[in-house]
Motif scaffolding. Sequence first.
Motif, PDB file in Angstrom:
ATOM      1  N   GLY B  82      30.012  41.764  31.252  1.00  0.00           N
ATOM      2  CA  GLY B  82      31.306  40.938  30.656  1.00  0.00           C
ATOM      3  C   GLY B  82      31.966  41.377  29.528  1.00  0.00           C
ATOM      4  N   LEU B  83      31.198  42.625  28.853  1.00  0.00           N
ATOM      5  CA  LEU B  83      31.655  43.379  27.741  1.00  0.00           C
ATOM      6  C   LEU B  83      33.109  43.790  27.947  1.00  0.00           C
ATOM      7  N   THR B  84      33.591  44.108  29.313  1.00  0.00           N
ATOM      8  CA  THR B  84      34.694  44.636  29.328  1.00  0.00           C
ATOM      9  C   THR B  84      35.913  43.798  29.348  1.00  0.00           C
ATOM     10  N   GLY B  85      35.604  42.537  29.042  1.00  0.00           N
ATOM     11  CA  GLY B  85      36.640  41.549  28.728  1.00  0.00           C
ATOM     12  C   GLY B  85      36.904  41.196  30.304  1.00  0.00           C
ATOM     13  N   ALA B  86      36.608  41.676  31.417  1.00  0.00           N
ATOM     14  CA  ALA B  86      36.928  41.431  32.901  1.00  0.00           C
ATOM     15  C   ALA B  86      36.592  39.983  33.190  1.00  0.00           C
ATOM     16  N   SER B  87      35.344  39.658  32.983  1.00  0.00           N
ATOM     17  CA  SER B  87      34.903  38.259  33.482  1.00  0.00           C
ATOM     18  C   SER B  87      35.889  37.417  32.813  1.00  0.00           C
ATOM     19  N   GLN B  88      35.772  37.254  31.600  1.00  0.00           N
ATOM     20  CA  GLN B  88      36.761  36.220  30.766  1.00  0.00           C
ATOM     21  C   GLN B  88      38.336  36.257  31.154  1.00  0.00           C
ATOM     22  N   GLY B  89      38.533  37.559  31.665  1.00  0.00           N
ATOM     23  CA  GLY B  89      40.076  37.358  32.033  1.00  0.00           C
ATOM     24  C   GLY B  89      40.228  36.938  33.528  1.00  0.00           C
ATOM     25  N   ALA B  90      39.298  37.381  34.185  1.00  0.00           N
ATOM     26  CA  ALA B  90      39.196  36.822  35.686  1.00  0.00           C
ATOM     27  C   ALA B  90      39.231  35.087  35.725  1.00  0.00           C
ATOM     28  N   ALA B  91      38.382  34.625  34.668  1.00  0.00           N
ATOM     29  CA  ALA B  91      38.059  33.169  34.723  1.00  0.00           C
ATOM     30  C   ALA B  91      39.478  32.567  34.042  1.00  0.00           C
ATOM     31  N   LEU B  92      40.232  33.423  33.275  1.00  0.00           N
ATOM     32  CA  LEU B  92      41.292  32.836  32.745  1.00  0.00           C
ATOM     33  C   LEU B  92      42.584  32.668  33.761  1.00  0.00           C
ATOM     34  N   GLY B  93      42.446  33.976  34.508  1.00  0.00           N
ATOM     35  CA  GLY B  93      43.390  33.783  35.626  1.00  0.00           C
ATOM     36  C   GLY B  93      43.163  32.633  36.461  1.00  0.00           C
ATOM     37  N   ALA B  94      41.914  32.735  37.014  1.00  0.00           N
ATOM     38  CA  ALA B  94      41.690  31.455  38.029  1.00  0.00           C
ATOM     39  C   ALA B  94      42.008  29.996  37.642  1.00  0.00           C
TER      40      ALA B  94
END
Lengths: 243, 324
Positions: B82-94
Amino acid sequence: MAVIRIEQLQLDSRLAGVSLNLKPGELFGVIGPNGSGKSSLLECIAGLQRYTGDIHLDEHNLAHMPGQARARRIALLPQRCQSAWALKVADVIALGRLPWGDEDADIIARAARQTGVFEWFDARVDHLSGGEQARVWLARVLAGRPEVILADEPLASLDLHYQQRVLELLRDYARAERSVLLSIHDLTLAAQWCDRLVLLDSGRVHAIGTPETVLTPDNIRHVYDVEVEVDFSASRPSVRVLR
Amino acid sequence: MNPALTLLLLLTALVSLHVGSTDIAVLDGLWQWLNGTDSAAAIVIGEIRLPRTLLALTVGAALGMSGAALQGLLRNPLADPGLTGASQGAALGAASVFYFGLFPAAGAAAPALAGLIGAGIAMSLMLLLAGPSRQAMVIMAGLAISTLTGSLLAAVLNFAPNPFALSELVFWLLGSVSERGLDHLWILGPALLIGGGLIWSQRRLLLGLSLGEQVAQSMGLSYTRGSRLIILGAALLVGASVAVAGAIGFVGLLVPHLVRPLVKNRPDRILIPAALVGAILVCVADIVVRWMPPGRELKLGVLTSLIGAPLFIWLVWQERKRWL
């Protein structure tokens, strides 16, 4: 013929117009106060810094040499080393084979024997003492069988016994085609072990040559701002601080 | 060891195919589905259990491998994908799909597609912010972008058009591999191959980094380029799995710790076993979810977090003892 030829090396405010030659079979000491550019000089040769000026390895310009080809011939032993993971000693030494893309068991075992760490070959490196670890880091460098070893203050934080052992190893390594560039703080050890010295002062070469010509009271007063007594007449030369 | 783990993975998958509300002959059903026979068993296996099993396996593999890669890159055993920001970004996109109804043509795969794009944008912003980065900057930049996307996600939840959309969103975010089809594999599969390939190509850098950036660079490894490829690969893995399955917490953080003793702590040899163990764990967790008494389903992401958090506390405790 020099193995490494440095001409007018410049690194922002850290090095200014440094020129020197490293010859085959030579143990070459880099001395100077803190911040005089010793580490920066070694880092430039190891490919860690973007410099201006020229560094040649034989006839090749180092700046244009692929990283792997350079790493097979020049290895850096950094000032501070620590393993992020609890690796086995054998695996740490095997890291030295990375530029070659193999893990040659014979070479790795030989490097371990050379440095006297073979008895801990299967032990975890984080279980060893500082002095024992220092020899493991050195074994890693030896396993790469480079022509040039750049050793950045390898004696720092070592007790007298290990200082002598590490110096003996480096002295032994610097034979025939191989050479060692060693940054070192202890001037007496530098005088006793090195073939030639370069004295750096604020990124410039203040003096270069044999220990007798470089370690004069005048040079040391000028660069370190201390008075010393230098004795090269005894079997083991010494540099003693007076005040 | 990899063959043993692969065997264990196949066994887990077989058990997963057996677990469900109806009793059916799994191998027959699988065979009929492959032949295109229209039996009840074929539909249950092919349309429900097989996608669910395959998704659990791929999501787990992606999370396990990305965790191992990021911990190796950052030289930090507590680093989380989650550190890369990717998890949150994916959640926001979805989440934006649920809110704005983006990509109607993609159908059920729309949240996944938008999630992947969200992960990509968050990653790019993070890399831009971190600059020609030191590892500490990657963590800081990742945290900053995660916070930003997290707050945007909260805003999306805040302005959810109706309670139904809100609950749909929240349940999706909790993380699950149920009610998804094989079309989701078309997003996860390539992401796993490409992201995993990028990371695999940099395994020598991961090994060299054990002794620090200086040593790695002096051994002829390109830190700047290699670290970007690893971060990109990890973001692809995490982004795709969050985009498809929501947040499945702690898998990426914990799996490398389970695997490390098996590979004598070598950060280059950990990658494949971490992917296999991640796949097994998520699949087992999903089996447990299905074994629970009927009623409101416990979400997979909630289960992994409930198990993972105490383990994480234990890990922090161990780390603390190391420094005392």
